[in-house]
Design a protein around this motif. Structure first.
Motif, PDB file in Angstrom:
ATOM      1  N   TRP A  38     100.421 -45.614 105.106  1.00 18.55           N
ATOM      2  CA  TRP A  38     100.784 -46.455 103.954  1.00 18.55           C
ATOM      3  C   TRP A  38     100.023 -47.776 103.971  1.00 18.55           C
ATOM      4  O   TRP A  38      99.481 -48.198 102.945  1.00 18.55           O
ATOM      5  N   THR A  39      99.951 -48.432 105.115  1.00 12.34           N
ATOM      6  CA  THR A  39      99.244 -49.719 105.159  1.00 12.34           C
ATOM      7  C   THR A  39      97.760 -49.535 104.868  1.00 12.34           C
ATOM      8  O   THR A  39      97.141 -50.377 104.212  1.00 12.34           O
ATOM      9  N   GLU A  40      97.199 -48.424 105.333  1.00 11.31           N
ATOM     10  CA  GLU A  40      95.768 -48.198 105.122  1.00 11.31           C
ATOM     11  C   GLU A  40      95.471 -47.868 103.656  1.00 11.31           C
ATOM     12  O   GLU A  40      94.528 -48.418 103.065  1.00 11.31           O
ATOM     13  N   GLU A  41      96.261 -46.979 103.065  1.00  8.82           N
ATOM     14  CA  GLU A  41      95.985 -46.579 101.686  1.00  8.82           C
ATOM     15  C   GLU A  41      96.322 -47.685 100.695  1.00  8.82           C
ATOM     16  O   GLU A  41      95.739 -47.741  99.607  1.00  8.82           O
ATOM     17  N   MET A  42      97.257 -48.555 101.039  1.00  6.28           N
ATOM     18  CA  MET A  42      97.635 -49.636 100.135  1.00  6.28           C
ATOM     19  C   MET A  42      96.728 -50.862 100.249  1.00  6.28           C
ATOM     20  O   MET A  42      96.791 -51.755  99.405  1.00  6.28           O
ATOM     21  N   ALA A  43      95.904 -50.916 101.288  1.00  4.27           N
ATOM     22  CA  ALA A  43      95.073 -52.100 101.508  1.00  4.27           C
ATOM     23  C   ALA A  43      94.184 -52.406 100.306  1.00  4.27           C
ATOM     24  O   ALA A  43      93.905 -53.567  99.998  1.00  4.27           O
ATOM     25  N   ALA A  44      93.733 -51.361  99.620  1.00  3.93           N
ATOM     26  CA  ALA A  44      92.851 -51.557  98.477  1.00  3.93           C
ATOM     27  C   ALA A  44      93.615 -51.607  97.152  1.00  3.93           C
ATOM     28  O   ALA A  44      93.003 -51.673  96.087  1.00  3.93           O
ATOM     29  N   ARG A  45      94.942 -51.588  97.203  1.00  4.65           N
ATOM     30  CA  ARG A  45      95.728 -51.521  95.969  1.00  4.65           C
ATOM     31  C   ARG A  45      96.712 -52.679  95.835  1.00  4.65           C
ATOM     32  O   ARG A  45      97.740 -52.569  95.172  1.00  4.65           O
ATOM     33  N   GLN A  46      96.402 -53.789  96.464  1.00  7.74           N
ATOM     34  CA  GLN A  46      97.336 -54.904  96.506  1.00  7.74           C
ATOM     35  C   GLN A  46      97.677 -55.461  95.132  1.00  7.74           C
ATOM     36  O   GLN A  46      98.787 -55.958  94.908  1.00  7.74           O
ATOM     37  N   THR A  47      96.748 -55.372  94.206  1.00  9.19           N
ATOM     38  CA  THR A  47      97.020 -55.893  92.864  1.00  9.19           C
ATOM     39  C   THR A  47      98.069 -55.060  92.131  1.00  9.19           C
ATOM     40  O   THR A  47      98.638 -55.505  91.136  1.00  9.19           O
ATOM     41  N   ALA A  48      98.329 -53.861  92.634  1.00  9.61           N
ATOM     42  CA  ALA A  48      99.331 -52.994  92.002  1.00  9.61           C
ATOM     43  C   ALA A  48     100.731 -53.173  92.595  1.00  9.61           C
ATOM     44  O   ALA A  48     101.684 -52.579  92.100  1.00  9.61           O
ATOM     45  N   PHE A  49     100.855 -53.999  93.641  1.00 10.47           N
ATOM     46  CA  PHE A  49     102.158 -54.175  94.260  1.00 10.47           C
ATOM     47  C   PHE A  49     103.132 -54.842  93.300  1.00 10.47           C
ATOM     48  O   PHE A  49     102.777 -55.789  92.585  1.00 10.47           O
ATOM     49  N   ALA A  50     104.364 -54.366  93.303  1.00  8.54           N
ATOM     50  CA  ALA A  50     105.424 -55.025  92.550  1.00  8.54           C
ATOM     51  C   ALA A  50     105.956 -56.193  93.376  1.00  8.54           C
ATOM     52  O   ALA A  50     105.872 -56.188  94.607  1.00  8.54           O
ATOM     53  N   PRO A  51     106.514 -57.212  92.730  1.00  6.71           N
ATOM     54  CA  PRO A  51     107.073 -58.335  93.496  1.00  6.71           C
ATOM     55  C   PRO A  51     108.321 -57.913  94.258  1.00  6.71           C
ATOM     56  O   PRO A  51     108.977 -56.926  93.916  1.00  6.71           O
ATOM     57  N   TYR A  52     108.639 -58.676  95.308  1.00  3.69           N
ATOM     58  CA  TYR A  52     109.882 -58.447  96.033  1.00  3.69           C
ATOM     59  C   TYR A  52     111.061 -58.748  95.105  1.00  3.69           C
ATOM     60  O   TYR A  52     111.033 -59.726  94.391  1.00  3.69           O
ATOM     61  N   PRO A  53     112.120 -57.926  95.100  1.00  2.32           N
ATOM     62  CA  PRO A  53     112.395 -56.770  95.959  1.00  2.32           C
ATOM     63  C   PRO A  53     112.033 -55.422  95.334  1.00  2.32           C
ATOM     64  O   PRO A  53     112.448 -54.386  95.852  1.00  2.32           O
ATOM     65  N   ILE A  54     111.286 -55.415  94.223  1.00  9.71           N
ATOM     66  CA  ILE A  54     111.030 -54.149  93.519  1.00  9.71           C
ATOM     67  C   ILE A  54     110.173 -53.213  94.360  1.00  9.71           C
ATOM     68  O   ILE A  54     110.452 -52.005  94.451  1.00  9.71           O
ATOM     69  N   GLN A  55     109.128 -53.760  94.994  1.00 11.46           N
ATOM     70  CA  GLN A  55     108.297 -52.941  95.878  1.00 11.46           C
ATOM     71  C   GLN A  55     109.157 -52.312  96.969  1.00 11.46           C
ATOM     72  O   GLN A  55     109.053 -51.109  97.260  1.00 11.46           O
ATOM     73  N   SER A  56     110.018 -53.110  97.550  1.00 13.73           N
ATOM     74  CA  SER A  56     110.911 -52.636  98.608  1.00 13.73           C
ATOM     75  C   SER A  56     111.886 -51.575  98.091  1.00 13.73           C
ATOM     76  O   SER A  56     112.162 -50.579  98.768  1.00 13.73           O
ATOM     77  N   TRP A  57     112.398 -51.778  96.886  1.00 12.04           N
ATOM     78  CA  TRP A  57     113.373 -50.851  96.313  1.00 12.04           C
ATOM     79  C   TRP A  57     112.768 -49.459  96.116  1.00 12.04           C
ATOM     80  O   TRP A  57     113.391 -48.454  96.477  1.00 12.04           O
ATOM     81  N   PHE A  58     111.558 -49.401  95.572  1.00  9.12           N
ATOM     82  CA  PHE A  58     110.917 -48.096  95.365  1.00  9.12           C
ATOM     83  C   PHE A  58     110.704 -47.372  96.700  1.00  9.12           C
ATOM     84  O   PHE A  58     110.925 -46.159  96.802  1.00  9.12           O
ATOM     85  N   LEU A  59     110.280 -48.108  97.721  1.00  6.83           N
ATOM     86  CA  LEU A  59     110.057 -47.455  99.013  1.00  6.83           C
ATOM     87  C   LEU A  59     111.370 -47.047  99.672  1.00  6.83           C
ATOM     88  O   LEU A  59     111.419 -46.047 100.391  1.00  6.83           O
ATOM     89  N   SER A  60     112.436 -47.809  99.418  1.00  8.29           N
ATOM     90  CA  SER A  60     113.728 -47.461 100.025  1.00  8.29           C
ATOM     91  C   SER A  60     114.235 -46.120  99.512  1.00  8.29           C
ATOM     92  O   SER A  60     114.968 -45.414 100.224  1.00  8.29           O
ATOM     93  N   LYS A  61     113.864 -45.756  98.283  1.00  8.63           N
ATOM     94  CA  LYS A  61     114.284 -44.464  97.728  1.00  8.63           C
ATOM     95  C   LYS A  61     113.467 -43.313  98.312  1.00  8.63           C
ATOM     96  O   LYS A  61     113.866 -42.152  98.260  1.00  8.63           O
TER      97      LYS A  61
END
Length: 357
Positions: free
Chosen positions: A290-313
């Motif tokens: 996850w950290t490797e594949e997301m390294a190039a997609r940082q502009t697509a991250f949702a703000p906290y806590p939305i990013q966290s919420w999607f991963l928690s599911k």
């Protein structure tokens, strides 16, 4: 060090040894862990920031059933970043696009948009005040003067985290009882609140004496500490106690997975990274897919806590499948030096190393 030379932190907290267990979120804290540390003369902690308000009192009751010693409940003062408190249905669908391939891979249905992505701090802290834990520890900010005053009225000690000298001075000016100077070596989230976390990356050995020389409150040092040598070092630099996170996280009493523990005891522990990929806030953990594949997609991250919420599911399915490539694996930089798998053996070693000094 804890024998015959009491200091203000130990006296305030009512503990025997200058050892604090760092609080963990994401189900990694347990009542058993907090109580085990407290029963052995340290300060056990429970990370409660993901709990609904009504659960905080029950957690405090369960800890009290296991120990009559002091313990801490921990909350996050800032419960969302800009744009993280609500989304339109269209924005929710756009945010989901980042996660959709991974949901499909694990056979997880797209979740329905919730009313809120995180519990309100104001509701949580009201429940915490009612529960009256001996210590209220917090990160990502300074509670209001009214909250701090109510803590004093109820006899609840307050402990706030600082990643910079300016943050420590803000906590001190607010009258917080203890200040945790947390260096960037620490595992988990960087709880910066006055500047971007990326601009607040001070090491524990630099931050500790800077803070200790300039604040009235006793200082607890955190970050990159895994054994008695580290504790002795920060006590020499002016801290009056040390907070250890990853060393307690690997203990069997914590709530993390066995797969996570084994990785922390492996060569993988040598490779940690700071990333916003898991929650939208900067945090240190082991490198994985996850950290490797997301390294190039940082502009697509949702703000906290939305990013966290999607991963928690996504997490339950990943854990059930034994997948460590798509879940957070929090780890501090001292993880390669971890040696102990239970709280009693860890505490015994730390106390012995401190006494020998």
């Amino acid at each position: 060090m804890s024998q015959g030379r009491p200091n203000k932190a130990i006296q305030k907290l009512g503990i025997q040894h200058p050892i604090i267990q760092g609080p963990f979120g994401g189900g990694n804290s347990t009542e058993r862990l907090a109580a085990a540390v407290s029963n052995l003369g340290g300060l056990g902690s429970y990370g409660a920031h993901q709990l609904p308000p009504e659960e905080l009192g029950r957690v405090a009751q369960r800890i009290r059933a296991l120990t009559d010693r002091p313990f801490a409940l921990n909350l996050w003062v800032s419960d969302h970043d800009v744009g993280g408190d609500a989304l339109s249905p269209e924005a929710f669908d756009r945010a989901y696009q980042l996660f959709e391939p991974y949901y499909r891979e694990l056979g997880v249905e797209k979740p329905a948009m919730p009313e809120r992505f995180h519990h309100r701090f104001e509701d949580q802290v009201e429940a915490l005040l009612e529960a009256r834990p001996p210590v209220f520890s917090f990160v990502f900010g300074v509670p209001s003067a009214a909250i701090l005053a109510e803590c004093r009225r109820r006899g609840i000690l307050t402990s706030g985290a600082a990643t910079t000298l300016a943050e420590a001075e803000a906590l001190d000016a607010a009258g917080v009882d203890l200040i945790v100077a947390t260096g960037f070596e620490a595992g988990g989230h960087r709880p910066s609140f006055l500047a971007r976390a990326e601009d607040s990356l001070m090491g524990t050995m630099a931050l500790t004496p800077l803070v200790a020389d300039r604040v009235k409150a006793p200082v607890i040092a955190a970050g990159g500490l895994a054994d008695g040598r580290g504790i002795r070092a920060v006590l020499t630099l002016g801290a009056q106690a040390a907070q250890l996170g990853t060393a307690f996280l690997v203990c069997e009493e914590s709530g993390t997975t066995d797969a996570h523990r084994e990785l922390l005891f492996s060569d993988r522990a040598k490779q940690t990274t700071l990333t916003r990929a898991f929650t939208g806030r900067l945090a240190r953990g082991l490198r994985n897919r996850w950290t490797e594949e997301m390294a190039a997609r940082q502009t697509a991250f949702a703000p906290y806590p939305i990013q966290s919420w999607f991963l928690s599911k996504l997490k339950p399915a990943a854990v059930q499948a034994g997948r460590t490539d798509l879940v957070s694996l929090w780890a501090g930089q001292a993880a390669p030096n971890l040696r102990h798998r239970t709280v009693p053996t860890l505490m015994e070693a730390l106390i012995k190393e401190l006494s020998a000094a």
